[in-house]
Each structure stands twice: as C-alpha cells, then as structure tokens.
Motif scaffolding. Structure first.
Motif, PDB file in Angstrom:
ATOM      1  N   PHE A 192      49.099  48.105  28.470  1.00  0.00           N
ATOM      2  CA  PHE A 192      48.178  47.152  29.092  1.00  0.00           C
ATOM      3  C   PHE A 192      47.680  47.637  30.445  1.00  0.00           C
ATOM      4  O   PHE A 192      48.224  48.581  31.016  1.00  0.00           O
ATOM      5  N   ARG A 193      46.672  46.971  30.935  1.00  0.00           N
ATOM      6  CA  ARG A 193      46.154  47.200  32.279  1.00  0.00           C
ATOM      7  C   ARG A 193      45.899  45.857  32.949  1.00  0.00           C
ATOM      8  O   ARG A 193      45.381  44.949  32.297  1.00  0.00           O
ATOM      9  N   ALA A 194      46.235  45.745  34.217  1.00  0.00           N
ATOM     10  CA  ALA A 194      45.808  44.571  34.993  1.00  0.00           C
ATOM     11  C   ALA A 194      44.414  44.900  35.507  1.00  0.00           C
ATOM     12  O   ALA A 194      44.200  45.936  36.123  1.00  0.00           O
ATOM     13  N   VAL A 195      43.494  44.037  35.207  1.00  0.00           N
ATOM     14  CA  VAL A 195      42.089  44.332  35.428  1.00  0.00           C
ATOM     15  C   VAL A 195      41.506  43.366  36.447  1.00  0.00           C
ATOM     16  O   VAL A 195      41.779  42.168  36.383  1.00  0.00           O
ATOM     17  N   ILE A 196      40.731  43.877  37.364  1.00  0.00           N
ATOM     18  CA  ILE A 196      40.038  42.990  38.297  1.00  0.00           C
ATOM     19  C   ILE A 196      38.953  42.277  37.513  1.00  0.00           C
ATOM     20  O   ILE A 196      38.051  42.913  36.972  1.00  0.00           O
ATOM     21  N   GLY A 204      38.724  43.909  48.214  1.00  0.00           N
ATOM     22  CA  GLY A 204      39.207  42.729  48.933  1.00  0.00           C
ATOM     23  C   GLY A 204      40.389  42.111  48.212  1.00  0.00           C
ATOM     24  O   GLY A 204      40.950  42.716  47.303  1.00  0.00           O
ATOM     25  N   THR A 205      40.769  40.906  48.593  1.00  0.00           N
ATOM     26  CA  THR A 205      41.820  40.246  47.832  1.00  0.00           C
ATOM     27  C   THR A 205      41.185  39.604  46.613  1.00  0.00           C
ATOM     28  O   THR A 205      40.408  38.683  46.737  1.00  0.00           O
ATOM     29  N   ALA A 206      41.517  40.148  45.478  1.00  0.00           N
ATOM     30  CA  ALA A 206      40.905  39.638  44.257  1.00  0.00           C
ATOM     31  C   ALA A 206      41.408  38.237  43.977  1.00  0.00           C
ATOM     32  O   ALA A 206      42.572  37.941  44.178  1.00  0.00           O
ATOM     33  N   GLY A 207      40.531  37.382  43.489  1.00  0.00           N
ATOM     34  CA  GLY A 207      40.916  36.007  43.197  1.00  0.00           C
ATOM     35  C   GLY A 207      41.270  35.805  41.747  1.00  0.00           C
ATOM     36  O   GLY A 207      41.668  34.729  41.347  1.00  0.00           O
ATOM     37  N   THR A 208      41.111  36.832  40.942  1.00  0.00           N
ATOM     38  CA  THR A 208      41.449  36.696  39.528  1.00  0.00           C
ATOM     39  C   THR A 208      41.664  38.062  38.873  1.00  0.00           C
ATOM     40  O   THR A 208      40.911  38.996  39.107  1.00  0.00           O
ATOM     41  N   HIS A 209      42.722  38.135  38.108  1.00  0.00           N
ATOM     42  CA  HIS A 209      43.008  39.342  37.329  1.00  0.00           C
ATOM     43  C   HIS A 209      43.193  38.961  35.878  1.00  0.00           C
ATOM     44  O   HIS A 209      43.791  37.933  35.564  1.00  0.00           O
ATOM     45  N   GLU A 210      42.707  39.822  35.003  1.00  0.00           N
ATOM     46  CA  GLU A 210      43.015  39.672  33.587  1.00  0.00           C
ATOM     47  C   GLU A 210      43.987  40.773  33.199  1.00  0.00           C
ATOM     48  O   GLU A 210      43.918  41.879  33.730  1.00  0.00           O
ATOM     49  N   PHE A 211      44.858  40.448  32.263  1.00  0.00           N
ATOM     50  CA  PHE A 211      45.751  41.470  31.727  1.00  0.00           C
ATOM     51  C   PHE A 211      45.242  41.839  30.339  1.00  0.00           C
ATOM     52  O   PHE A 211      45.133  40.968  29.472  1.00  0.00           O
ATOM     53  N   MET A 212      44.898  43.095  30.206  1.00  0.00           N
ATOM     54  CA  MET A 212      44.252  43.561  28.979  1.00  0.00           C
ATOM     55  C   MET A 212      45.160  44.539  28.245  1.00  0.00           C
ATOM     56  O   MET A 212      45.625  45.520  28.831  1.00  0.00           O
ATOM     57  N   VAL A 213      45.363  44.281  26.974  1.00  0.00           N
ATOM     58  CA  VAL A 213      46.047  45.258  26.128  1.00  0.00           C
ATOM     59  C   VAL A 213      44.981  46.205  25.585  1.00  0.00           C
ATOM     60  O   VAL A 213      43.970  45.757  25.030  1.00  0.00           O
ATOM     61  N   SER A 228      44.321  56.436  38.793  1.00  0.00           N
ATOM     62  CA  SER A 228      44.914  55.429  39.690  1.00  0.00           C
ATOM     63  C   SER A 228      45.040  54.119  38.924  1.00  0.00           C
ATOM     64  O   SER A 228      44.757  54.070  37.727  1.00  0.00           O
ATOM     65  N   ASP A 229      45.433  53.044  39.624  1.00  0.00           N
ATOM     66  CA  ASP A 229      45.600  51.746  38.966  1.00  0.00           C
ATOM     67  C   ASP A 229      44.294  50.973  38.845  1.00  0.00           C
ATOM     68  O   ASP A 229      44.275  49.868  38.311  1.00  0.00           O
ATOM     69  N   TYR A 230      43.207  51.540  39.372  1.00  0.00           N
ATOM     70  CA  TYR A 230      41.961  50.786  39.363  1.00  0.00           C
ATOM     71  C   TYR A 230      41.512  50.450  37.935  1.00  0.00           C
ATOM     72  O   TYR A 230      41.444  51.326  37.067  1.00  0.00           O
ATOM     73  N   ALA A 231      41.207  49.194  37.699  1.00  0.00           N
ATOM     74  CA  ALA A 231      40.640  48.787  36.410  1.00  0.00           C
ATOM     75  C   ALA A 231      39.861  47.503  36.600  1.00  0.00           C
ATOM     76  O   ALA A 231      40.294  46.618  37.336  1.00  0.00           O
ATOM     77  N   ALA A 232      38.701  47.397  35.990  1.00  0.00           N
ATOM     78  CA  ALA A 232      37.882  46.182  36.115  1.00  0.00           C
ATOM     79  C   ALA A 232      37.250  45.857  34.777  1.00  0.00           C
ATOM     80  O   ALA A 232      36.976  46.741  33.966  1.00  0.00           O
ATOM     81  N   ASN A 233      37.039  44.575  34.566  1.00  0.00           N
ATOM     82  CA  ASN A 233      36.344  44.126  33.367  1.00  0.00           C
ATOM     83  C   ASN A 233      34.858  44.384  33.574  1.00  0.00           C
ATOM     84  O   ASN A 233      34.257  43.835  34.488  1.00  0.00           O
ATOM     85  N   ILE A 234      34.271  45.235  32.759  1.00  0.00           N
ATOM     86  CA  ILE A 234      32.855  45.535  33.004  1.00  0.00           C
ATOM     87  C   ILE A 234      31.919  44.748  32.108  1.00  0.00           C
ATOM     88  O   ILE A 234      30.737  44.689  32.347  1.00  0.00           O
ATOM     89  N   GLU A 235      32.472  44.147  31.070  1.00  0.00           N
ATOM     90  CA  GLU A 235      31.584  43.426  30.171  1.00  0.00           C
ATOM     91  C   GLU A 235      31.000  42.212  30.888  1.00  0.00           C
ATOM     92  O   GLU A 235      29.891  41.795  30.644  1.00  0.00           O
TER      93      GLU A 235
END
Ligand code: ATP
Ligand code: MG
Ligand code: MG
Ligand code: MG
Length: 563
Positions: A192-196, A204-213, A228-235
């Motif tokens: 999985f990845r914790a995604v911004i 900044g301080t993110a206000g929401t993370h999704e955990f994606m398998v 690195s740990d960087y991951a973001a939801n791009i959809e």
C-alpha cells in the motif's frame, strides 16, 4: 472445525458474472454469495477472515486510545437535515419511511450520529480529546456496485471520529491515526501507499490522506515517487471548500473586495479567498459538459445567468445522478471537495459580473472594472490543482514520478468544525465560553480489504492466505476416513493441534481424495497436513501453501515442524 459440519459451498466453474479474480475466487472457494446487486452473505470462511481483519484494526485503534462503540445504522432524517446532508448527499443515501411516515436513512457514514451523541453528552474541554470508533455495516446506493466486496451497497467499515479543543490536538490524533493505519496495512501484508488526497497541500500539513493498495483493478490512479514516500491521488484534484470562516477571513475578504483594488493580481487574490469561502456547490450541464459552480451564497446563480456568462447554447441543472457521479459523497460537503481533473469550475462571481457587464463584488455598487471575465473569473481550475506526468521530478525533490492503480482501503480526514458548526455541537473552554468541537474522521473499508487481500493472495490453484488472517491455520485432511488408521490419526492430530491453540479445519468428509485436495487448494490455508497411506506408521505429509514446500514427518514432530 470438522469440515462435514461447516458450510463451504465450493464451485468447480468460475462464475461468469464475476469480473475480477478476487470476486471469482471468493465465490468459487465458498466464501461469499451475492444476495442482490452489491449485497452479500459472508459464509463461515469469509466471516473468519473478517474477524481477523477486524481484530487487527481493533488492536491498533485501542492502542492509540480510541474507544469502540456501536451506533445505529437506522438514522432519522432530522439528524441529516441538521447537517444539511439530507439534501446534499444525493442518491447514494439509502432512504426509507416508517409506518408513521417519518423518514430515515441507512447510514453511509456516521458524522451526524456521533456529533449529536457527543454534543449531548460532553460539555467540558477537560474531557477532550476523545476518539470513538465502530466497526459497522454501512449502506450506500452506489451507482455501479462491482467487483464483489470491493464496491458494495452494503459493506463493513471501521469508522472513527475524534473531538478536540484545538487544532494542535487534532493534528496529534490525525498523526496517530496515520501511524495506526500504517501498522494495520503492514500487518495485513498489503502492498500500500499513503497518498496525499489533497493535492493542494503538497508541502503543507495535509488535511486528508487516502491509503491505497496498489492493484491493477484499482479505480484510482496515484502518482508516486520512485525513491521517496511521496504519493498523491492524481485522478482527483481538490478544491478547498470551507464553510465556516473566521472573522479574520471575513476582514481579509472585505479588504480585497473593495472597489479600488482592481489589478488582476488582486482579483485573483480575491478569488483565492472566495474559493476558501464557498458555501454551496451547484452543478450545471452546459452544452453537454458538466460545470461546477462554487457559490458564496449571496449570489443567485441560475441557468440563464450561466448561459450568458459562458456564451453557451444550452444550460440546465445537472441531474442528481450526474452530480453524484461527479462529486460522490462530497456533494454539499463542507470539507475539501474533489473534482476530476479537467472539470470546469466557475466561481459564482463570474456569473453575476458578466450579467452586469462588470465584475461584481459581493455588494451592489462594488464592482471591478475592466475585468475580462473569461480570463479573470471563469477559471478552469484552481491554482493548487496540478498536473503531474510520469517521469516528472517528484514534488519533494526526490526521484521521479511513476503512476499506479490503487484501491482506496482507508481515508483519514481533518473535518475541522464542519459538523459541529452546522449541528451546533459545542463544549465549554477554560474560560467558560462555548466553542465548536474540532473534529477528525477516519475510515477503513473492512470488507473491501477482504477483497483487496483476496486479489493479492492467490495463485492458479486458489487462495494463498497470509497466516495472520487465514480463515484457519491448518487444513488437516484424512484422505480416506473409511480407513480406520487414517481417521484415528486424523482425530488424534486434530485434538493435539487444537490443544496447541491452532485453529484447524479437519476434512473428515467421505469425499474422493481429488475433491478434498481441490477444495483445499481453493481454500488456501497456510499449512496442509495430509493423513494418508502412511497413517498406520504414524507418518503424515505436510505442505506449506505459500512456498509449495512438502515434507513427510512423524506425528510427534508435526507441531514443531509447522511452527
Ligand atoms: P470510494 O472512493 O471508493 O467510493 P469513498 O471515498 O467514497 O470510497 P469513504 O467515504 O472515504 O469512501 O469511506 C471510507 C472507506 O470505506 C473507504 O476508504 C473504503 O475503503 C470503504 N468504502 C467506501 N465505499 C465502499 C463501498 N461501496 N464498498 C466497500 N467499501 C467501501
Ligand atoms: Mg464513494
Ligand atoms: Mg474515495
Ligand atoms: Mg474516501
């Protein structure tokens, strides 16, 4: 458990209507059965896996001081009216009427119930922070229920809610939750990845993370750094929608809204603040294209104004289903809303201004002049939405961007005072003043995880359950139970293993060996012990499912060898 006493209806054929391999195998191995679209029965094997998933979730929740409760699924419409979501939630909300003609919802989520509970019972800052959670059945009338348990209309979720007197305290619990979620998904053996999820708050301080398998059947696309740990939801891209604004915000708003400030920079600064103060989201169909209109509330937006503003030939309010498709459960939500990239977003100011021929501020007589509405106001997207492409440098400066498909299994969210404001839930602070609770919410898709693991843990024969959530630890098989020695040794090992606290599925059925082995392969328990021809010598065969390793051993050694 003796297999003759349990209920594992395995299938030889792959059911035609199951598209993905987790769904196919959950049906074939006798774990689940569909009742109606998006609604399933969990048979004994699935129930056992769910319990193990739930227990891991429980342990990690309890470890961070979160308290388990159980709230009603049946929720009165009045409660949902208080938060404004009876209207706003749209067709995904399952609604029903009782014999007295009172309306109810079957809870898709529990912000309303938990906020009213804490509002009524907790009065003092001394009792804060408080975190409550439950593991409960949720109902959402999904437009496209699919992939078995992955997107159901009735599903099991762990949902937690935290209450705070300060944002620092919220941040603390939020970080604890992110850590607890990380532990949970690690313990489940998920990739999985914790995604911004708030692409606007990179850095900044993110206000929401999704955990994606990570999974090719995932419905979301994520961008992640290869080093690195960087991951973001791009959809999805996010637009901040904040209902409650502080006095300072309002002053700031008034300041830039004065008529003498009219440079493009100031106008866009103004728009930024407007975008922070949206109180309503409307969706129109403009020449067949969906356009989201963000309204501050003091501007009436209608189809005619929009038609003029955008120079369109046809404008109509989008249908509920279309709005829902676009905004999902974010409709009318007070937190950040998510919009698919490419969707046109228009601020209501643009509309009023064009009708007037000048760019309007929020009071009559206050206008920007010489503003080009198309350029300055009708914005396709807000600044904080960014496009990322494969191969781009990662925003954190480490590595390059790759894309992957993901299944959302968890979501943590800073709600702020969204629900406490609308539902008037306050506590008394140190000075005896009433303050709205600052809140967070945190969800995990328990039944969705069952499918996500099932998707990941299988080979061409069947499941390969990881130890920690396998329905049973050991599959003990008496190949021919009519053979006295085989049945006896089977019974002996069954008792022995149970005394060592192994959870054993004992196949003592009078079935052909081929049937037993095929079933055992499908079910996929971590260890198989076969009691066959050498039973009279006290020798059995052990097979480790995940490695395929097979060896013979004497009955006295079994416990040591499978450990
Ligand atoms: P999705 O984007 O997949 O529709 P969501 O963002 O609407 O999910 P949340 O409101 O964040 O879902 O709910 C918390 C968790 O509940 C999700 O992260 C997911 O794991 C799970 N979940 C949501 N909808 C479903 C569903 N229809 N079936 C099974 N699990 C679900
Ligand atoms: Mg959803
Ligand atoms: Mg989602
Ligand atoms: Mg979500």
């Amino acid at each position: 458990m003796k297999q003759s006493k349990t209920f594992i209806p395995t299938l030889r054929e792959t059911p035609a209507d199951a598209e993905v391999k987790s769904h196919q195998l959950l049906l074939r191995a006798g774990f689940i059965r569909q009742n109606t679209s998006g609604v399933y029965s969990y048979l004994p094997l699935a129930r056992k896996v769910l319990s193990k998933i739930e227990n891991i979730v429980r342990e990690e929740m309890d470890a961070i001081g979160s308290n388990e409760i159980l709230m009603p699924a049946l929720q009165s419409a009045e409660l949902w009216e208080e938060s404004g979501r009876w209207e706003a939630y749209g067709p995904e909300l399952m609604r029903l009427t009782d014999r007295h003609n009172r309306q109810f919802a079957l809870g898709p989520t529990h912000e309303e119930v938990v906020t009213s509970l804490v509002r009524d019972e907790l009065k003092s800052y001394k009792k804060l922070p408080l975190t409550l959670y439950q593991i409960q059945t949720k109902f959402r009338d999904e437009k496209r229920p699919r992939f078995g348990l992955l997107r159901g209309r009735e599903f099991i979720m762990k949902d937690a809610y935290s209450f705070h007197a300060s944002y620092d305290s919220l941040d603390e619990t939020y970080n604890d939750m992110v850590q607890a979620y990380t532990n949970i998904f690690n313990r489940l053996g998920l990739n999985f990845r914790a995604v911004i999820a708030d692409s606007g708050s990179i850095g900044g301080t993110a206000g929401t993370h999704e955990f994606m398998v990570l999974s090719e059947i995932g419905e979301d696309t994520i961008a992640y750094s290869d080093s690195s740990d960087y991951a973001a939801n791009i959809e999805m891209a996010e637009v901040k929608v904040e209902y409650s604004h502080s006095d300072e915000d309002m002053k700031e708003l008034e300041k830039v809204a004065t008529p003498d400030q009219k440079t493009i920079e100031e106008v866009s600064a103004f728009l930024d603040i407007v975008s922070e103060n949206i109180i309503k989201t409307l969706v129109f169909k403009v020449d067949e294209e969906l356009v989201v209109v963000l309204c501050r509330g003091d501007h009436e937006v209608n189809d005619i104004k929009l038609k003029n503003a955008l120079g369109a030939t046809s404008v109509e309010l989008a249908e509920d289903a279309e709005i829902h498709e676009l905004l999902g459960s974010h409709i009318g939500s007070l937190g950040p809303i998510k919009l698919p990239i490419g969707v046109k977003v228009v601020a209501d100011h643009a509309i009023k201004s064009i009708r007037n021929g000048v760019a309007g501020a929020n009071e009559d007589g206050m206008h920007y002049i010489n503003v080009n509405p198309g350029r300055d106001f009708a914005i396709d997207r807000y600044e904080d939405i960014r496009f990322i492409q494969v191969g781009d440098p990662s925003p954190d400066g480490e590595g390059t961007i790759k894309f992957a498909e993901g299944i959302e299994v968890g979501h943590v969210f800073k709600l702020g005072t969204k629900y406490s404001d609308s539902m008037k839930a306050t506590f008394l602070d140190e000075n005896g003043r009433a303050q709205p609770f600052i809140m967070g919410c945190y969800g995990i898709g328990v039944s969705r995880i069952l499918s996500a693991v099932a998707e990941q843990c299988q080979d061409s024969y069947g499941f390969v359950w990881p130890k920690q959530i396998a329905p049973y630890d050991v599959h003990l098989i008496s190949v021919n139970p009519k053979d006295e020695a085989q049945l006896e040794l089977g019974e002996e090992l069954y008792k022995l293993l149970k005394s060592y606290r192994y959870d054993v599925l004992f196949d003592e059925r009078a079935e052909r060996a081929g049937v037993k082995f095929t079933d055992a392969d499908l079910i996929g328990l971590p260890v198989r012990i076969t009691v066959g021809k050498k039973a009279s010598e006290g020798i059995v065969e052990v097979k480790i499912r995940h490695s395929g390793e097979t060896f013979e051993c004497a009955k006295e050694e079994v416990v040591d060898r499978i450990n």
